[in-house]
Write an enzyme that holds these catalytic residues in place. Structure first.
Site, PDB file in Angstrom:
ATOM      1  N   GLU A  59      12.981  66.132 -12.487  1.00  0.00           N
ATOM      2  CA  GLU A  59      13.830  66.403 -13.654  1.00  0.00           C
ATOM      3  C   GLU A  59      15.274  66.580 -13.205  1.00  0.00           C
ATOM      4  O   GLU A  59      15.547  67.293 -12.234  1.00  0.00           O
ATOM      5  CB  GLU A  59      13.436  67.715 -14.341  1.00  0.00           C
TER       6      GLU A  59
ATOM      7  N   LYS B 103      17.668  71.191 -28.325  1.00  0.00           N
ATOM      8  CA  LYS B 103      18.204  70.011 -29.026  1.00  0.00           C
ATOM      9  C   LYS B 103      19.613  69.647 -28.549  1.00  0.00           C
ATOM     10  O   LYS B 103      20.047  68.515 -28.724  1.00  0.00           O
ATOM     11  CB  LYS B 103      18.175  70.195 -30.545  1.00  0.00           C
ATOM     12  N   PHE B 104      20.307  70.588 -27.915  1.00  0.00           N
ATOM     13  CA  PHE B 104      21.628  70.243 -27.376  1.00  0.00           C
ATOM     14  C   PHE B 104      21.595  69.984 -25.867  1.00  0.00           C
ATOM     15  O   PHE B 104      22.619  69.961 -25.201  1.00  0.00           O
ATOM     16  CB  PHE B 104      22.652  71.320 -27.748  1.00  0.00           C
ATOM     17  N   HIS B 105      20.388  69.809 -25.348  1.00  0.00           N
ATOM     18  CA  HIS B 105      20.220  69.376 -23.954  1.00  0.00           C
ATOM     19  C   HIS B 105      20.181  67.856 -23.984  1.00  0.00           C
ATOM     20  O   HIS B 105      19.449  67.270 -24.770  1.00  0.00           O
ATOM     21  CB  HIS B 105      18.899  69.940 -23.430  1.00  0.00           C
TER      22      HIS B 105
ATOM     23  N   ASN C  91       3.931  73.439 -15.190  1.00  0.00           N
ATOM     24  CA  ASN C  91       5.345  73.044 -15.153  1.00  0.00           C
ATOM     25  C   ASN C  91       6.160  74.207 -14.625  1.00  0.00           C
ATOM     26  O   ASN C  91       6.056  75.327 -15.125  1.00  0.00           O
ATOM     27  CB  ASN C  91       5.837  72.703 -16.566  1.00  0.00           C
ATOM     28  N   GLU C  92       6.943  73.948 -13.590  1.00  0.00           N
ATOM     29  CA  GLU C  92       7.866  74.957 -13.071  1.00  0.00           C
ATOM     30  C   GLU C  92       7.229  76.349 -13.018  1.00  0.00           C
ATOM     31  O   GLU C  92       7.687  77.296 -13.671  1.00  0.00           O
ATOM     32  CB  GLU C  92       9.148  75.001 -13.907  1.00  0.00           C
TER      33      GLU C  92
HETATM   34  C1  GLA Z   1      13.216  72.786 -17.000  1.00  0.00           C
HETATM   35  C2  GLA Z   1      11.934  72.497 -17.747  1.00  0.00           C
HETATM   36  C3  GLA Z   1      12.112  71.526 -18.871  1.00  0.00           C
HETATM   37  C4  GLA Z   1      13.396  71.790 -19.627  1.00  0.00           C
HETATM   38  C5  GLA Z   1      14.541  71.762 -18.661  1.00  0.00           C
HETATM   39  C6  GLA Z   1      15.884  71.950 -19.330  1.00  0.00           C
HETATM   40  O1  GLA Z   1      13.448  71.928 -15.965  1.00  0.00           O
HETATM   41  O2  GLA Z   1      10.912  72.036 -16.916  1.00  0.00           O
HETATM   42  O3  GLA Z   1      11.008  71.653 -19.744  1.00  0.00           O
HETATM   43  O4  GLA Z   1      13.331  73.028 -20.257  1.00  0.00           O
HETATM   44  O5  GLA Z   1      14.388  72.800 -17.751  1.00  0.00           O
HETATM   45  O6  GLA Z   1      16.938  71.879 -18.417  1.00  0.00           O
END
Ligand code: GLA
Length: 682
Positions: A300, A349-351, A144-145
């Site tokens: 995302e 949790k505030f996302h 991931n990323e």
């Molecule tokens: C990234 C990550 C996610 C999450 C988002 C929050 O894109 O891949 O797991 O943390 O940021 O914005």
């Protein structure tokens, strides 16, 4: 039917089992078609080294499958469980000042660590064996990323890996010494053993060492990705992706894009920033370009606020939808979010999530349902009217090269230049005229374009400058300041910056740099760099440049604008040389937005590109053509009025004279007329 996927990251391990049933019911209501599962599940899947627990993930996949939701299955390697560091502390990453990053957050691994890579292998082999044939699977999501938090690691393990990388590149230490220019400041190395990653030093570090370390760091992450992909391909023919992060400096996405089956991206434009729609447009164009024009996945985005800015603005009503359609317009075949259900625990949790804390009787949920239903309806279109799978075509490209990005932003440079902001200035000028823009590597295939802009291409190989110069023979090439100052080793091109063959193609060379003076910076005290007055027909009169300026020597070109003040007064700022079948322009500063837009208009005309006529009046309207559809999105605060006739694919209504409210979107289905062009664009 070409699906436009809808959904997002699904983290059921944060919730009790009974919530999962509600999840799939709500997914059905929202039209969710794709869920990304398992991104942060390593500790649940392997709670102790070598002890695996897949039962819960079996249930999740079966449940999603039974409810018609396809799965983008992650390999779960993005965040190792705490046992890895407890048992193998050398897997933890170390910063350039020697701080070891600890457990208790995420991504705490050194990309070069053989132990990390081995544990990854063990895990991924099991995941792939178990789920390769699961009927829910649509796509593999590797890690991931990559590099999001730890892109460069300076630990001893990384140091050893860096030395190996250098040995493979240079073979002999005297070659490294020559390329790194170690004759400077007594930096000569006697053997590879003496070489270090560019850890903190008393003052400026060796520029080529820094650049090689950037390349190495991108390659190490790519090696991690490749190792996982190798396991997947041995067992599964499903497509593989890993999520990119827009213009992400640490990772050279050109190299990576060649190794994903479909490009995917995570983008979080700030709703509080009025530049966000324009910047996001550029990011989306990059994603399309990385895949050679193929559709890509918006992997995302946030449904509303994020939690990681100092101040986290919520999206305005309708903004999630408007920005989603912007991505579709610019080539996305998936609108996915982080995340499905807003967390009740942990640091996110505030996302926002698609299912907010406050449940379904909410503005946000109603918007989530509406967008899902619309995308499902659009997915059903076919033939000329199909959106999913269709392409955006462009005759204009901007060059982008990670080496130049890394190089021009190094310390000890002529001035402080943001590479991406420079590209953004050009991109924005072009898109504000309604032109579609691609990104290309400067040594890529330019033959499909009429106009190529090469801004700040600082560290250029011979092949790159040759490719650009050759393009100017048949197309219109615009070279921006700060180009071809060095070669790929950061050795200055001597005898007048720019060097051959661009000097001949453009008919100019650069004698000296003259960026706005630091003394002025102090005097103004506001940190605002003073603008440099310019004048010239190409700007329609007086204008201003900023960021950079040069003493430009003209050998064989027409001067179209000059600096008008101070030491630079009377020196050329914009030149044009007619070539056999094209033209070579040079721009020795960064004109301010209005002036740049006027300049770009002239350049486009010079390239024989017809500017699209207005599609709407009022508002702040973005217009993009994808396949047979014209997307019109109003990012402004006022209504716009549509000036073109056609049918809105979203509502079925006629568009001529339609009022488009703020955040409003129409997708005009064109009506073909005799000359092959569609009426929507006329
Ligand atoms: C990234 C990550 C996610 C999450 C988002 C929050 O894109 O891949 O797991 O943390 O940021 O914005």
């Amino acid at each position: 039917m070409m699906t436009i996927w809808y959904g997002g990251d699904y983290n059921p391990e944060q919730w009790p089992r009974e919530v999962w049933d509600e999840d799939v019911q709500l997914m059905d209501r929202a039209g969710v078609s794709l869920a990304t599962v398992g991104v942060f599940s390593w500790a649940r899947l392997e709670p102790r080294q070598g002890e695996y627990d897949f039962g819960w993930l079996d249930d999740v996949l079966d449940l999603l499958h039974a409810n018609g939701v396809r799965v983008d299955l992650a390999t779960a390697t993005a965040s190792p469980p705490p046992w890895l560091a407890a048992r193998y502390p050398e897997t933890l990453p170390v910063t350039e000042v020697g701080v070891t990053l600890s457990v208790g957050s995420r991504q705490q691994y050194c990309p070069s660590s053989p132990v990390y890579r081995e544990r990854v292998r063990e895990l991924v082999v099991r995941i792939v064996d178990r789920y390769a044939d699961h009927p829910a699977l649509e796509l593999w999501h590797v890690n991931n990323e990559y590099g999001c938090h730890v892109s460069h690691c300076y630990c001893d393990v990384s140091a050893a890996a860096f030395r190996e990388w250098l040995r493979a590149k240079y073979g002999r230490i005297d070659k490294l010494n020559r390329v790194w220019g170690t004759a400077f400041w007594s930096q000569g190395y006697g053997s590879f053993k003496e070489v270090m990653p560019p850890r903190a030093t008393p003052t400026f570090r060796n520029p080529t060492q820094l650049l090689d370390f950037d390349r190495f760091s991108s390659d190490e992450l790519l090696a991690c990705y490749r190792a996982e992909v190798g396991i997947i391909r041995g067992r599964s023919s499903l497509p593989v992706t890993t999520n990119f992060m827009g213009f992400f400096k640490p990772v050279d996405y050109w190299a990576w894009a060649a190794e994903v089956d479909i490009v995917s991206d995570d983008t979080y434009p700030d709703p509080a920033d009025p530049d966000s729609p324009a910047y996001a447009a550029m990011v989306r164009d990059l994603m399309r370009s990385l895949g050679g024009g193929a559709p890509w996945l918006l992997m995302e985005q946030s449904p509303s606020a994020v939690n990681w800015r100092r101040q986290n603005a919520a999206k305005a009503p309708g903004q999630m939808r408007a920005w989603s359609y912007q991505a579709v317009a610019r080539g996305a075949d998936a609108i996915l979010f982080f995340q499905w259900r807003q967390s009740a625990i942990g640091s996110e949790k505030f996302h926002s999530g698609l299912v907010p804390h406050s449940g379904t009787d909410t503005r946000l949920w109603r918007e989530v349902e509406q967008l899902g239903q619309e995308l499902a309806a659009l997915s059903g279109r076919f033939g000329d009217e199909a959106i999913g799978g269709s392409r955006v075509s462009s005759t204009v490209a901007i060059t982008l090269d990670w080496d130049s990005w890394w190089a021009i932003e190094q310390p000890a440079s002529p001035t402080d230049v943001s590479y991406v902001q420079t590209l953004f200035a050009w991109h924005r000028a072009l898109t504000s005229l309604g032109l579609a823009v691609d990104f290309v590597r400067s040594d890529g295939d330019l033959s499909g374009y009429r106009l190529v802009i090469a801004p700040a291409h600082f560290a250029a190989t011979d092949a790159q400058v040759q490719n650009l110069a050759s393009f100017a023979e048949t197309g219109t090439l615009v070279v921006g300041f700060g180009t071809a100052i060095t070669d790929e080793n950061l050795h200055v091109r001597l005898g007048g910056y720019l060097g051959e063959p661009l000097r001949r193609a453009l008919g100019v060379w650069i004698e000296e740099f003259a960026p706005p003076a630091a003394a002025d910076l102090q005097r103004f005290g506001s940190g605002k760099v003073p603008a440099l007055p310019l004048d010239g027909e190409v700007f329609g009169g007086p204008a201003a440049g900023h960021v950079w300026a040069e003493y430009l020597r003209v050998e064989d070109a027409e001067t179209l604008a000059t600096f008008t003040d101070g030491a630079l007064g009377g020196w050329p700022a914009v030149t044009r040389r007619q070539t056999g079948g094209g033209a070579g322009w040079y721009v020795a500063t960064l004109p301010e937005p209005v002036a740049l837009r006027r300049l770009v208009e002239q350049v486009a005309l010079d390239a024989g590109i017809e500017l699209p006529s207005a599609v709407a009046s009022g508002g702040q309207v973005e217009v993009v053509r994808r396949g047979g559809s014209l997307f019109v999105i109003n990012h402004g605060a006022d209504d716009a009025e549509l000036l073109v006739d056609g049918t809105d694919a979203l509502t079925g209504t006629s568009t001529l004279g339609m009022r488009l409210a703020p955040q409003g979107v129409v997708i005009i289905v064109p009506v073909h007329v005799g000359d092959g062009r569609d009426r929507a664009a006329l």
